[in-house]
Design a protein around this motif. Structure first.
Motif, PDB file in Angstrom:
ATOM      1  N   ASN A 112       0.860  -1.181   0.000  1.00 12.48           N
ATOM      2  CA  ASN A 112       0.000   0.000   0.000  1.00 12.48           C
ATOM      3  C   ASN A 112       0.900   1.235   0.000  1.00 12.48           C
ATOM      4  O   ASN A 112       1.621   1.486   0.954  1.00 12.48           O
ATOM      5  N   ALA A 113       0.858   2.010  -1.080  1.00 12.84           N
ATOM      6  CA  ALA A 113       1.741   3.169  -1.236  1.00 12.84           C
ATOM      7  C   ALA A 113       1.010   4.479  -1.000  1.00 12.84           C
ATOM      8  O   ALA A 113       1.364   5.514  -1.562  1.00 12.84           O
ATOM      9  N   ALA A 114      -0.018   4.456  -0.143  1.00  7.90           N
ATOM     10  CA  ALA A 114      -0.861   5.633   0.031  1.00  7.90           C
ATOM     11  C   ALA A 114      -0.136   6.795   0.698  1.00  7.90           C
ATOM     12  O   ALA A 114      -0.475   7.957   0.458  1.00  7.90           O
ATOM     13  N   ASP A 115       0.848   6.543   1.554  1.00  9.29           N
ATOM     14  CA  ASP A 115       1.586   7.619   2.208  1.00  9.29           C
ATOM     15  C   ASP A 115       3.009   7.145   2.472  1.00  9.29           C
ATOM     16  O   ASP A 115       3.325   5.959   2.319  1.00  9.29           O
ATOM     17  N   ARG A 116       3.861   8.067   2.901  1.00 13.49           N
ATOM     18  CA  ARG A 116       5.284   7.762   3.045  1.00 13.49           C
ATOM     19  C   ARG A 116       5.547   6.648   4.049  1.00 13.49           C
ATOM     20  O   ARG A 116       6.324   5.731   3.800  1.00 13.49           O
ATOM     21  N   THR A 117       4.881   6.731   5.198  1.00 10.88           N
ATOM     22  CA  THR A 117       5.131   5.754   6.247  1.00 10.88           C
ATOM     23  C   THR A 117       4.652   4.373   5.840  1.00 10.88           C
ATOM     24  O   THR A 117       5.347   3.367   6.025  1.00 10.88           O
ATOM     25  N   THR A 118       3.444   4.302   5.265  1.00 11.05           N
ATOM     26  CA  THR A 118       2.898   3.020   4.836  1.00 11.05           C
ATOM     27  C   THR A 118       3.733   2.424   3.719  1.00 11.05           C
ATOM     28  O   THR A 118       3.997   1.211   3.693  1.00 11.05           O
ATOM     29  N   SER A 424      -0.810   5.291  12.306  1.00  7.03           N
ATOM     30  CA  SER A 424      -0.264   6.589  11.891  1.00  7.03           C
ATOM     31  C   SER A 424      -1.109   7.293  10.835  1.00  7.03           C
ATOM     32  O   SER A 424      -1.472   8.467  11.004  1.00  7.03           O
ATOM     33  N   PRO A 425      -1.449   6.652   9.701  1.00  3.42           N
ATOM     34  CA  PRO A 425      -2.243   7.380   8.705  1.00  3.42           C
ATOM     35  C   PRO A 425      -3.621   7.765   9.205  1.00  3.42           C
ATOM     36  O   PRO A 425      -4.195   8.766   8.748  1.00  3.42           O
ATOM     37  N   HIS A 426      -4.160   7.021  10.162  1.00  2.00           N
ATOM     38  CA  HIS A 426      -5.499   7.337  10.671  1.00  2.00           C
ATOM     39  C   HIS A 426      -5.470   8.534  11.623  1.00  2.00           C
ATOM     40  O   HIS A 426      -6.416   9.332  11.661  1.00  2.00           O
ATOM     41  N   VAL A 427      -4.393   8.660  12.399  1.00  2.00           N
ATOM     42  CA  VAL A 427      -4.248   9.855  13.251  1.00  2.00           C
ATOM     43  C   VAL A 427      -4.164  11.100  12.373  1.00  2.00           C
ATOM     44  O   VAL A 427      -4.818  12.118  12.643  1.00  2.00           O
ATOM     45  N   LEU A 428      -3.365  11.035  11.319  1.00  2.00           N
ATOM     46  CA  LEU A 428      -3.239  12.187  10.425  1.00  2.00           C
ATOM     47  C   LEU A 428      -4.545  12.466   9.691  1.00  2.00           C
ATOM     48  O   LEU A 428      -4.923  13.635   9.497  1.00  2.00           O
ATOM     49  N   ALA A 429      -5.260  11.415   9.280  1.00  2.00           N
ATOM     50  CA  ALA A 429      -6.546  11.615   8.602  1.00  2.00           C
ATOM     51  C   ALA A 429      -7.535  12.309   9.530  1.00  2.00           C
ATOM     52  O   ALA A 429      -8.261  13.225   9.111  1.00  2.00           O
ATOM     53  N   LEU A 430      -7.580  11.899  10.793  1.00  2.00           N
ATOM     54  CA  LEU A 430      -8.479  12.534  11.751  1.00  2.00           C
ATOM     55  C   LEU A 430      -8.102  13.996  11.954  1.00  2.00           C
ATOM     56  O   LEU A 430      -8.984  14.871  12.024  1.00  2.00           O
ATOM     57  N   LEU A 431      -6.819  14.284  12.058  1.00  2.00           N
ATOM     58  CA  LEU A 431      -6.392  15.675  12.206  1.00  2.00           C
ATOM     59  C   LEU A 431      -6.819  16.519  11.006  1.00  2.00           C
ATOM     60  O   LEU A 431      -7.199  17.682  11.163  1.00  2.00           O
ATOM     61  N   ARG A 432      -6.778  15.940   9.818  1.00  2.00           N
ATOM     62  CA  ARG A 432      -7.178  16.686   8.615  1.00  2.00           C
ATOM     63  C   ARG A 432      -8.687  16.880   8.548  1.00  2.00           C
ATOM     64  O   ARG A 432      -9.163  17.894   8.051  1.00  2.00           O
ATOM     65  N   HIS A 433      -9.452  15.889   9.032  1.00  2.00           N
ATOM     66  CA  HIS A 433     -10.909  15.979   8.970  1.00  2.00           C
ATOM     67  C   HIS A 433     -11.483  16.913  10.038  1.00  2.00           C
ATOM     68  O   HIS A 433     -12.469  17.614   9.809  1.00  2.00           O
ATOM     69  N   ALA A 434     -10.885  16.866  11.239  1.00  2.00           N
ATOM     70  CA  ALA A 434     -11.487  17.508  12.406  1.00  2.00           C
ATOM     71  C   ALA A 434     -11.409  19.031  12.313  1.00  2.00           C
ATOM     72  O   ALA A 434     -10.416  19.593  11.843  1.00  2.00           O
ATOM     73  N   THR A 435     -12.463  19.667  12.773  1.00  3.69           N
ATOM     74  CA  THR A 435     -12.505  21.137  12.867  1.00  3.69           C
ATOM     75  C   THR A 435     -12.696  21.596  14.308  1.00  3.69           C
ATOM     76  O   THR A 435     -12.404  22.741  14.632  1.00  3.69           O
ATOM     77  N   ASP A 436     -13.198  20.718  15.155  1.00  2.55           N
ATOM     78  CA  ASP A 436     -13.407  21.042  16.558  1.00  2.55           C
ATOM     79  C   ASP A 436     -12.057  21.087  17.278  1.00  2.55           C
ATOM     80  O   ASP A 436     -11.244  20.162  17.172  1.00  2.55           O
ATOM     81  N   VAL A 437     -11.822  22.163  18.024  1.00  4.05           N
ATOM     82  CA  VAL A 437     -10.526  22.357  18.687  1.00  4.05           C
ATOM     83  C   VAL A 437     -10.224  21.232  19.659  1.00  4.05           C
ATOM     84  O   VAL A 437      -9.085  20.743  19.742  1.00  4.05           O
TER      85      VAL A 437
END
Length: 718
Positions: A112-118, A424-437
């Motif tokens: 899976n080449a979706a991101d650098r870490t993966t 790791s990719p899921h933590v980053l995905a959540l950070l990108r999706h979330a708007t609530d502080v």
């Protein structure tokens, strides 16, 4: 975080404890002293990215070309399948993979080449599959050798021909930056991507994968639900769904699993709202965009979720919305088996909710060494857009709490845990999706701890990428001066130091230190951590007096703020043993009635990481002072302990063995010193290569011992 612990050792056996993250310093280059080899390598022998189609419709000419490529002895080839999300690129790749693994007589390797870490983790798993040793993998993860070079060396030397699939390579820069995409005399590479620009694929054969022809699209739907309608009715629905394979698969999954109140294709078609899909098809298949595909997919999953709710499974909707907060990478199932799930979904109903999604083809199970669930990125994006704001916020909060529960509060050194890397990719995905502080704050806290955990397995590249990416994503929401944003940058600075990028590390640490001093004061634990972190690269940049002043400031501050027996305080004292100049070393060693290793054992326990580091640092300090008899026993015991914990190939084990050999030589037992150093040289040459500075240093030390042995008489006397 501020309560982390670090440790390191150099080729002379010089080891020190900073904040619990271990590594090695030799010849001003850094390796790993993390306590784990590659203990949990993911599987690369089976595809991920969803379930295989019942029958791969159309794509006849493309499949003939690709089958011929993997059936022959022609290698040195790269093939790129490009097209929008949901058009079936992965399905084609799976079919080629299956053919190559059976009729093509090749080893199939799937990454899976979706991101650098993966990507890097998957490629190192490929190296492991092709025979790379744990020591070689460990060296690649912590930057001692180029990861891509190791992988392609193993691929080029493979005894069997192979097909390597790089799936979801939607960021070609990740492939280029790491030099991951190459040709080989032993295999063929197949890439799937949304990026069609030829500049990304200069040596590849490109193939566009678009929506299906009308007849083939109808057949896909009919294959999945043959009892629900005719081919003509299937063709009408296919038109309404833009002939997009993903949308057709979801529709077929829906139709084939209605038991209580079976649907016909006619009924399904009447529930499809709007006319935009037909308009898109009228403008031609190439006009369909990723946003258009999300719209088409949204119609299918909405009907599927409504049907599940009508059958008494409304929890499936809740679960899918929760999963839409994460990324399209494999998501460990253990994450969904947590009490925090009760915030949105009774934990007892999670199994039923997931089963409903699986039955409707909305998600699929995959095993990458850890059992996971995986959902198509287009579907996740469509669900996320369609979730009402209030429910989206609640889902995001729960998603953050589930991640929080899945990452240790204080990560300890230990073997690589594949489940943590998969987060790791899921933590980053959540950070990108979330708007609530509050959600961003909690997710960033998880990202910092996860970066520490990755760091403590020696995966410094992944730790740096996660920490720096998380800080960059969260900063616009939380602000540049938020404590967690600064902590994330500080973690990135520590990882850069481990990777030998001293100037970058010092600059980043300095910036964080100035902000922390100004915002929190000089005695804040995070500020004290920055004093120590900033000192590390300064020593390697030959700014010794400046580095020593900062390190002493950290040690004294921790003793004052945290107390004399806190692990961080004792760790800083152990670190000082390796940093003070020889003229001050005796005063440092003799400054207390109880030797530092004994003090650490008394306060922290004999098996604590800080205690082990203190024993090695103390033994080396005695060695530097010429107190060889006092140092020899501790040095021997430390070597045995490292071997027991981490194995004979572990970098810290080799550094400790180098120290032990040096003390043995100083005491006149030169033959044993030669034997010990010969083992170190052989191991480093095998793991790092003959030209690596660590290997070269070890070889020089071996030559010194051999020369000394040549001048000894048979009875061991000079």
């Amino acid at each position: 975080m501020s309560d982390a612990m670090d440790g390191r050792a150099d080729g002379h056996g010089r080891v020190y404890q900073a904040s619990g993250d271990q590594h090695i310093i030799e010849h001003h280059h850094h390796g790993d002293a993390s306590p784990a080899a590659w203990a949990s390598t993911e599987s690369v022998r089976q595809p991920t990215g969803g379930r295989a189609p019942v029958v791969l419709r159309d794509r006849t000419e493309l499949m003939e070309r690709l089958r011929a490529a993997v059936a022959s002895d022609a290698f040195h080839q790269i093939y790129v399948l490009h097209g929008m999300g949901g058009c079936g690129k992965t399905a084609v790749a799976r079919a080629v993979f299956q053919f190559a693994s059976t009729e093509g007589s090749r080893v199939g390797l799937w990454v899976n080449a979706a991101d650098r870490t993966t990507l890097r983790s998957g490629m190192l798993a490929v190296a492991a599959d092709r025979g790379a040793t744990e020591g070689e993998l460990l060296a690649a993860r912590n930057g001692l050798r180029a990861s891509a070079d190791l992988v392609w060396e193993r691929l080029d030397r493979s005894a069997e021909p192979w097909l390597l699939v790089l799936d979801n390579a939607d960021d070609p820069a990740s492939l280029r930056d790491g030099s991951w995409l190459r040709t080989s005399p032993r295999g063929t590479v197949l890439v799937t991507t949304r990026q069609a620009a030829p500049r990304w694929w200069p040596h590849a054969e490109l193939h566009h994968v678009g929506v299906l022809p009308r007849d083939a699209a109808a057949q896909v739907l009919y294959d999945l639900a043959p009892e629900t309608g005719t081919m003509d009715e299937a063709a009408e629905i296919a038109d309404r769904l833009g002939r997009l394979p993903l949308a057709l698969t979801l529709a077929g999954g829906f139709l084939s699993h209605q038991v209580i109140d079976p649907w016909t294709m006619t009924r399904y078609g009447s529930h499809l709202a709007g006319h935009e899909p037909v308009d898109l098809i009228d403008r031609g298949a190439n006009a369909l965009t990723d946003s258009g595909s999300r719209h088409l997919v949204s119609q299918t999953w909405q009907l599927s979720l409504e049907a599940l709710a009508a059958q008494g499974f409304p929890e499936s909707t809740v679960l899918l919305r929760l999963m839409a907060c994460y990324g399209a990478d494999p998501l460990p199932l253990t994450l969904l088996n947590s009490p925090e799930l009760n915030d949105v979904l009774p934990r007892s109903r999670a199994e039923t909710a997931l089963r409903g999604l699986l039955d409707q083809s909305l998600t699929t199970l995959v095993d990458v060494g850890v059992r996971c669930v995986q959902t198509h990125g287009v579907l996740l994006a469509s669900v996320a857009v369609g979730t009402p704001h209030g429910q989206a916020t609640k889902s995001a909060r729960t998603a953050a709490r589930l991640l929080d529960a899945g990452v240790p509060a204080i990560p300890e050194p230990g073997p690589q845990d594949l489940r943590l890397r998969l987060l790791s990719p899921h933590v980053l995905a959540l950070l990108r999706h979330a708007t609530d502080v509050s959600v961003v704050t909690e997710a960033l806290d998880v990202a910092v701890r996860l970066a520490i955990a990755l760091h403590r397995t020696g995966d410094y590249l992944s730790a740096w990428e996660l920490a720096s990416d998380a800080a960059a994503v969260a900063q616009p929401v939380l602000g540049a001066e938020h404590r967690l944003v600064l902590s994330s940058y500080a973690r990135a600075g520590r990882a850069l130091f481990r990777l030998g990028r001293y100037e970058e590390s010092e600059a980043l640490h300095r910036r964080v230190l100035l902000d922390r001093e100004r915002l929190f004061g000089p005695d804040d634990p995070d500020t004290l951590d920055s004093y120590e972190g900033t000192s590390d690269p300064l020593f390697e940049l030959s700014r010794v007096s400046e580095g020593l002043a900062l390190l002493r400031h950290a040690a004294m501050g921790r003793q004052r703020v945290l107390g004399p027996t806190h692990p961080l305080t004792l760790g800083a004292r152990a670190l000082l043993l390796s940093r003070v100049p020889p003229s001050e070393l005796a005063a440092e060693v003799d400054s207390t009635a109880l030797p530092l290793p004994q003090e650490c054992a008394l306060e922290l326990g004999p098996d604590h990481t800080v205690t082990l580091q203190a024993r090695l640092n103390y033994a080396n300090a005695l060695n530097r002072l010429g107190r060889f008899e006092a140092a020899i026993e501790d040095a021997r015991l430390v070597v045995e302990e490292y071997q027991r914990r981490y194995g004979p190939d572990f970098p810290m084990t080799l550094s400790a063995q180098t120290l032990y050999a040096s003390i043995r030589a100083a005491l006149g037992d030169v033959n044993l010193a030669v034997e010990l150093m010969a083992t170190v040289v052989d191991t480093r040459e095998r793991i790092l290569g003959a030209q690596h500075p660590f290997t070269a240093f070890s070889r020089r030390r071996l030559d010194e011992f051999r020369a000394k042995a040549d001048h000894q008489s048979p009875d061991g006397q000079p």
